[in-house]
Each structure stands twice: as C-alpha cells, then as structure tokens.
Scaffold this active site. Structure first.
Site, PDB file in Angstrom:
ATOM      1  N   SER A  42      -2.639  32.045  20.308  1.00  0.00           N
ATOM      2  CA  SER A  42      -2.718  30.809  19.515  1.00  0.00           C
ATOM      3  C   SER A  42      -1.364  30.414  18.923  1.00  0.00           C
ATOM      4  O   SER A  42      -0.743  31.190  18.174  1.00  0.00           O
ATOM      5  CB  SER A  42      -3.736  31.025  18.385  1.00  0.00           C
ATOM      6  OG  SER A  42      -3.587  30.028  17.401  1.00  0.00           O
ATOM      7  N   GLY A  43      -0.955  29.187  19.203  1.00  0.00           N
ATOM      8  CA  GLY A  43       0.282  28.681  18.601  1.00  0.00           C
ATOM      9  C   GLY A  43       0.168  28.596  17.090  1.00  0.00           C
ATOM     10  O   GLY A  43       1.116  28.906  16.360  1.00  0.00           O
ATOM     11  N   LEU A  44      -1.019  28.192  16.624  1.00  0.00           N
ATOM     12  CA  LEU A  44      -1.244  28.134  15.182  1.00  0.00           C
ATOM     13  C   LEU A  44      -1.126  29.537  14.582  1.00  0.00           C
ATOM     14  O   LEU A  44      -0.457  29.746  13.574  1.00  0.00           O
ATOM     15  CB  LEU A  44      -2.636  27.547  14.885  1.00  0.00           C
ATOM     16  CG  LEU A  44      -3.091  27.615  13.433  1.00  0.00           C
ATOM     17  CD1 LEU A  44      -2.220  26.758  12.540  1.00  0.00           C
ATOM     18  CD2 LEU A  44      -4.552  27.187  13.302  1.00  0.00           C
ATOM     19  N   ASP A  54       2.616  24.901  12.409  1.00  0.00           N
ATOM     20  CA  ASP A  54       2.404  24.852  13.868  1.00  0.00           C
ATOM     21  C   ASP A  54       2.848  23.482  14.377  1.00  0.00           C
ATOM     22  O   ASP A  54       2.061  22.714  14.909  1.00  0.00           O
ATOM     23  CB  ASP A  54       0.911  25.111  14.143  1.00  0.00           C
ATOM     24  CG  ASP A  54       0.566  25.031  15.620  1.00  0.00           C
ATOM     25  OD1 ASP A  54       1.448  25.285  16.459  1.00  0.00           O
ATOM     26  OD2 ASP A  54      -0.598  24.688  15.926  1.00  0.00           O
ATOM     27  N   ASP A  81      -1.257  29.503  24.684  1.00  0.00           N
ATOM     28  CA  ASP A  81      -1.137  28.137  24.158  1.00  0.00           C
ATOM     29  C   ASP A  81       0.361  27.809  24.158  1.00  0.00           C
ATOM     30  O   ASP A  81       1.121  28.376  23.373  1.00  0.00           O
ATOM     31  CB  ASP A  81      -1.714  28.150  22.740  1.00  0.00           C
ATOM     32  CG  ASP A  81      -1.498  26.856  21.987  1.00  0.00           C
ATOM     33  OD1 ASP A  81      -1.075  25.866  22.609  1.00  0.00           O
ATOM     34  OD2 ASP A  81      -1.757  26.859  20.770  1.00  0.00           O
ATOM     35  N   ASP A  83       1.704  24.716  23.734  1.00  0.00           N
ATOM     36  CA  ASP A  83       1.971  23.412  23.098  1.00  0.00           C
ATOM     37  C   ASP A  83       2.250  22.343  24.165  1.00  0.00           C
ATOM     38  O   ASP A  83       1.452  22.155  25.059  1.00  0.00           O
ATOM     39  CB  ASP A  83       3.124  23.533  22.097  1.00  0.00           C
ATOM     40  CG  ASP A  83       2.745  24.366  20.885  1.00  0.00           C
ATOM     41  OD1 ASP A  83       1.571  24.705  20.737  1.00  0.00           O
ATOM     42  OD2 ASP A  83       3.631  24.671  20.074  1.00  0.00           O
ATOM     43  N   GLU A 110      -0.475  20.754  26.368  1.00  0.00           N
ATOM     44  CA  GLU A 110      -1.222  19.620  25.818  1.00  0.00           C
ATOM     45  C   GLU A 110      -0.446  18.322  26.012  1.00  0.00           C
ATOM     46  O   GLU A 110       0.789  18.327  26.050  1.00  0.00           O
ATOM     47  CB  GLU A 110      -1.550  19.861  24.340  1.00  0.00           C
ATOM     48  CG  GLU A 110      -0.364  19.971  23.419  1.00  0.00           C
ATOM     49  CD  GLU A 110      -0.742  20.562  22.054  1.00  0.00           C
ATOM     50  OE1 GLU A 110      -1.179  21.729  21.991  1.00  0.00           O
ATOM     51  OE2 GLU A 110      -0.578  19.861  21.038  1.00  0.00           O
ATOM     52  N   LYS A 116       5.411  18.426  18.784  1.00  0.00           N
ATOM     53  CA  LYS A 116       4.022  18.102  18.434  1.00  0.00           C
ATOM     54  C   LYS A 116       3.674  18.606  17.045  1.00  0.00           C
ATOM     55  O   LYS A 116       4.387  19.438  16.485  1.00  0.00           O
ATOM     56  CB  LYS A 116       3.090  18.707  19.478  1.00  0.00           C
ATOM     57  CG  LYS A 116       3.110  20.246  19.510  1.00  0.00           C
ATOM     58  CD  LYS A 116       1.835  20.814  18.985  1.00  0.00           C
ATOM     59  CE  LYS A 116       2.032  22.108  18.214  1.00  0.00           C
ATOM     60  NZ  LYS A 116       0.776  22.829  18.006  1.00  0.00           N
ATOM     61  N   ASN A 118       0.320  20.211  14.705  1.00  0.00           N
ATOM     62  CA  ASN A 118      -0.982  20.854  14.902  1.00  0.00           C
ATOM     63  C   ASN A 118      -2.075  19.792  14.928  1.00  0.00           C
ATOM     64  O   ASN A 118      -2.075  18.859  14.127  1.00  0.00           O
ATOM     65  CB  ASN A 118      -1.269  21.876  13.791  1.00  0.00           C
ATOM     66  CG  ASN A 118      -2.632  22.529  13.986  1.00  0.00           C
ATOM     67  OD1 ASN A 118      -3.641  22.081  13.445  1.00  0.00           O
ATOM     68  ND2 ASN A 118      -2.680  23.557  14.804  1.00  0.00           N
ATOM     69  N   SER A 119      -3.018  19.960  15.849  1.00  0.00           N
ATOM     70  CA  SER A 119      -4.043  18.940  16.090  1.00  0.00           C
ATOM     71  C   SER A 119      -5.001  18.746  14.923  1.00  0.00           C
ATOM     72  O   SER A 119      -5.643  17.698  14.823  1.00  0.00           O
ATOM     73  CB  SER A 119      -4.863  19.312  17.330  1.00  0.00           C
ATOM     74  OG  SER A 119      -4.023  19.424  18.434  1.00  0.00           O
ATOM     75  N   ARG A 154      -4.525  20.178  28.536  1.00  0.00           N
ATOM     76  CA  ARG A 154      -5.281  19.903  27.297  1.00  0.00           C
ATOM     77  C   ARG A 154      -5.184  18.427  26.936  1.00  0.00           C
ATOM     78  O   ARG A 154      -4.092  17.879  26.829  1.00  0.00           O
ATOM     79  CB  ARG A 154      -4.721  20.787  26.193  1.00  0.00           C
ATOM     80  CG  ARG A 154      -5.155  20.426  24.795  1.00  0.00           C
ATOM     81  CD  ARG A 154      -4.839  21.568  23.873  1.00  0.00           C
ATOM     82  NE  ARG A 154      -4.713  21.187  22.498  1.00  0.00           N
ATOM     83  CZ  ARG A 154      -4.442  22.036  21.508  1.00  0.00           C
ATOM     84  NH1 ARG A 154      -4.274  23.315  21.784  1.00  0.00           N
ATOM     85  NH2 ARG A 154      -4.334  21.615  20.275  1.00  0.00           N
ATOM     86  N   HIS A 185     -10.042  18.592  23.373  1.00  0.00           N
ATOM     87  CA  HIS A 185     -10.004  18.995  21.966  1.00  0.00           C
ATOM     88  C   HIS A 185     -10.581  17.881  21.085  1.00  0.00           C
ATOM     89  O   HIS A 185     -10.564  16.702  21.462  1.00  0.00           O
ATOM     90  CB  HIS A 185      -8.571  19.327  21.556  1.00  0.00           C
ATOM     91  CG  HIS A 185      -8.480  20.256  20.385  1.00  0.00           C
ATOM     92  ND1 HIS A 185      -9.559  20.943  19.872  1.00  0.00           N
ATOM     93  CD2 HIS A 185      -7.419  20.640  19.612  1.00  0.00           C
ATOM     94  CE1 HIS A 185      -9.182  21.681  18.854  1.00  0.00           C
ATOM     95  NE2 HIS A 185      -7.882  21.520  18.668  1.00  0.00           N
TER      96      HIS A 185
HETATM   97  C1  SPV Z   1      -4.064  26.855  18.433  1.00  0.00           C
HETATM   98  O1  SPV Z   1      -4.814  27.787  18.217  1.00  0.00           O
HETATM   99  O2  SPV Z   1      -2.852  26.880  18.218  1.00  0.00           O
HETATM  100  C2  SPV Z   1      -4.584  25.586  18.988  1.00  0.00           C
HETATM  101  C3  SPV Z   1      -5.904  25.103  18.590  1.00  0.00           C
HETATM  102  O3  SPV Z   1      -3.853  24.920  19.679  1.00  0.00           O
HETATM  103  S1  SPV Z   1      -5.693  23.994  17.249  1.00  0.00           S
HETATM  104  O4  SPV Z   1      -5.088  24.719  16.147  1.00  0.00           O
HETATM  105  O5  SPV Z   1      -7.007  23.485  16.939  1.00  0.00           O
HETATM  106  O6  SPV Z   1      -4.807  22.911  17.678  1.00  0.00           O
HETATM  107 MG    MG Z   2      -1.866  25.319  19.427  1.00  0.00          MG
END
Ligand code: SPV
Ligand code: MG
Length: 276
Positions: A42-44, A54, A81, A83, A110, A116, A118-119, A154, A185
C-alpha cells in the site's frame, strides 16, 4: 507455482481472493499468517510508515524497497501499488523493470496525473486522459520480460466525481491497451457505484478489483457476486496497529507500569516467531 502465476490465479475471473494492505515485512508476515492470498504493498501504508502524506512524496526506490521486503519475507504474491507509475511513460518503463527484477508479482498504476494525491483525502483529483493512460499501460506491458507479470489499471473516475459511463469507457480502453485487470476505486459510503459498475461492465475476460475502505457494509461476498475477483483490504492493518500502539503507549505513560497491559499485547515469543 511462481508468485506471478499465483497472483494470476488469485485474480482470475472465476476466482475470488482477499488482499491485505501492508507496509513492511512484519505486517506482510502477519497478513500471510492470517489467511490472505495476496499482499497489497500500500502506497498509503508505506507513506504513513515514513510519516509523510500519500501524495507522491516518497520516491519509487522507497516504495520498491518496502515491496521487496514484503516479498522476501513471505510466500505470497505482492501486488504493488505504484501510484501513477512515478511520472510519465519513461518512469513507468523503469518502474516495471525494477519491480520485475525484485520478484514482485504485479504492479497497479492509477489514471491520475503525477504528482497524485491520496484518493480518500481532501486533495484535488486530476485524471489523465484516456489516451495518455493507455500509453502508460502499453509501455508497462511492452517493458515486462516475464509473460505472467501482472499489470493492473486503476480507474479513478468515481474518485474524481465522474460518471459510470466514463468509468466503463476507461475500463474498455485499458483492457484493450493490455491491462491484466482493472481496479475500480470509489470513496462513496454505500458502495453502490462499485456494485453497479461490476454488474454492468460487459467484459467477462478481464478481472475486476475493488478496495472496500469507505463502504465497509459491502461484504467480500457481495463484491464476488457482482463479478469482482479481488477485494483489497488496503489500510485496516495499518489502522489497527495505530489504535493498538496508541492505546498501549498511552496506558504506559499514564500508569508508569506494564503489569495490567502484559496480557493485552503480543508476547516476545510471538515477536520471535515473526522473525524466522
Ligand atoms: C493505498 O492503499 O495506497 C491505495 C488505496 O491506493 S487508497 O488509499 O484508498 O487510495
Ligand atoms: Mg495508493
């Protein structure tokens, strides 16, 4: 079976698997022991482990090192992930080369513009054009050396306030460009747009992936029934660990003792078992 074949099998259209979002080797091992089939680097989570947002702050090398540690510590395939692919198509080509060399089973990119945000945060969400993102997917697929390396596309249409028609148009285009799966997403609380997308996308060959973070009332079984092959529980391990650390450390600083805490926290024996 090699890890790339494992990932392909885990996300095949007629299969259903669970992925755990993890941020280091330790959380990856705990996910493996908890019964997950796939690890989501996970990037987050990795960004949070460095204490930074993130928002494309860390470098590819920092994300790759974390994914490599997860991969080396477990028998599970890692879906990383990545990004936006860390820039333009030249960055995507380097990214695929490096992740593949490290033994990572697959990458997810994505369709947002670098850098970017964080979504699920409050930052602006700027999507790439369909054409620009298709070029990234084509570049990724051309760069990979092993035929079973997985590239997931994504779609951030719902994140940036777009329509179902746009999401479907993008899914079609990304599949056509060679994506091995699409991740759709959403930050909606009811999960309806995700279930609706799953039931409406006519492509029956390319697997679909969902990330049920903001819609916890939709079960994995409901996602499966709507046609999804992989549910990524992207940040629950991170959030659980934050709560556990906060509670334990607050307890110690308040009571200046661990005697009432010992039964609540992992024994050193459990720590040692995770270090084999
Ligand atoms: C992550 O886990 O980094 C994701 C999911 O990309 S989210 O945080 O929902 O973008
Ligand atoms: Mg991410």
């Amino acid at each position: 079976m090699n890890k790339r074949a494992m990932l392909r099998r885990a996300i095949a259209r007629n299969e259903f698997s669970l992925a755990a979002g993890v941020h280091d080797a330790l959380s990856a091992r705990i996910a493996q022991r908890s019964g997950f089939q796939v690890l989501w680097a996970s990037g987050l989570g990795i960004s949070a482990s460095y204490g930074v947002p993130d928002d494309s702050i860390l470098t590819m090398t920092e994300f790759l090192n974390a994914a490599r540690a997860m991969n080396d510590a477990t028998e599970l395939p890692v879906l990383a992930d990545c990004d936006t692919g860390y820039g333009d198509i030249r960055n995507v080509a380097r990214m695929v080369d490096q992740y593949e060399r490290a033994g990572i089973a697959g990458v997810c990119i994505e369709d947002k513009v670098f850098p970017k945000r964080n979504s699920l945060g409050s930052g602006a969400q700027v999507q790439e054009t369909v054409e620009a993102f298709c070029t990234k997917i084509e570049t990724a697929k051309k760069t990979q050396r092993t035929s079973d390396f997985v590239v997931v596309a994504r779609i951030e249409t719902f994140i940036s306030g777009g329509s179902k028609e746009d999401a479907i148009r993008r899914a079609d285009a990304y599949a056509e460009a060679g994506a091995d799966a699409v991740l759709i997403h959403s930050k909606a609380r009811d999960g309806r747009e995700i279930l609706d997308f799953g039931r409406s996308w006519p492509n029956k060959d390319v697997p679909m992936v969902a990330v049920p973070t903001t819609y916890p009332d939709i079960s994995a079984e409901e996602l499966r029934s709507a046609g999804f092959s992989l549910a990524i529980y992207a940040n629950q391990a991170l959030r659980a660990s934050i709560t556990a650390m906060q509670q334990s450390l607050t307890h110690i600083s308040k009571h200046c003792s661990t005697s009432q805490l010992e039964s609540e926290i992992a024994t050193l024996g459990e720590v040692f078992k995770l270090q084999v």
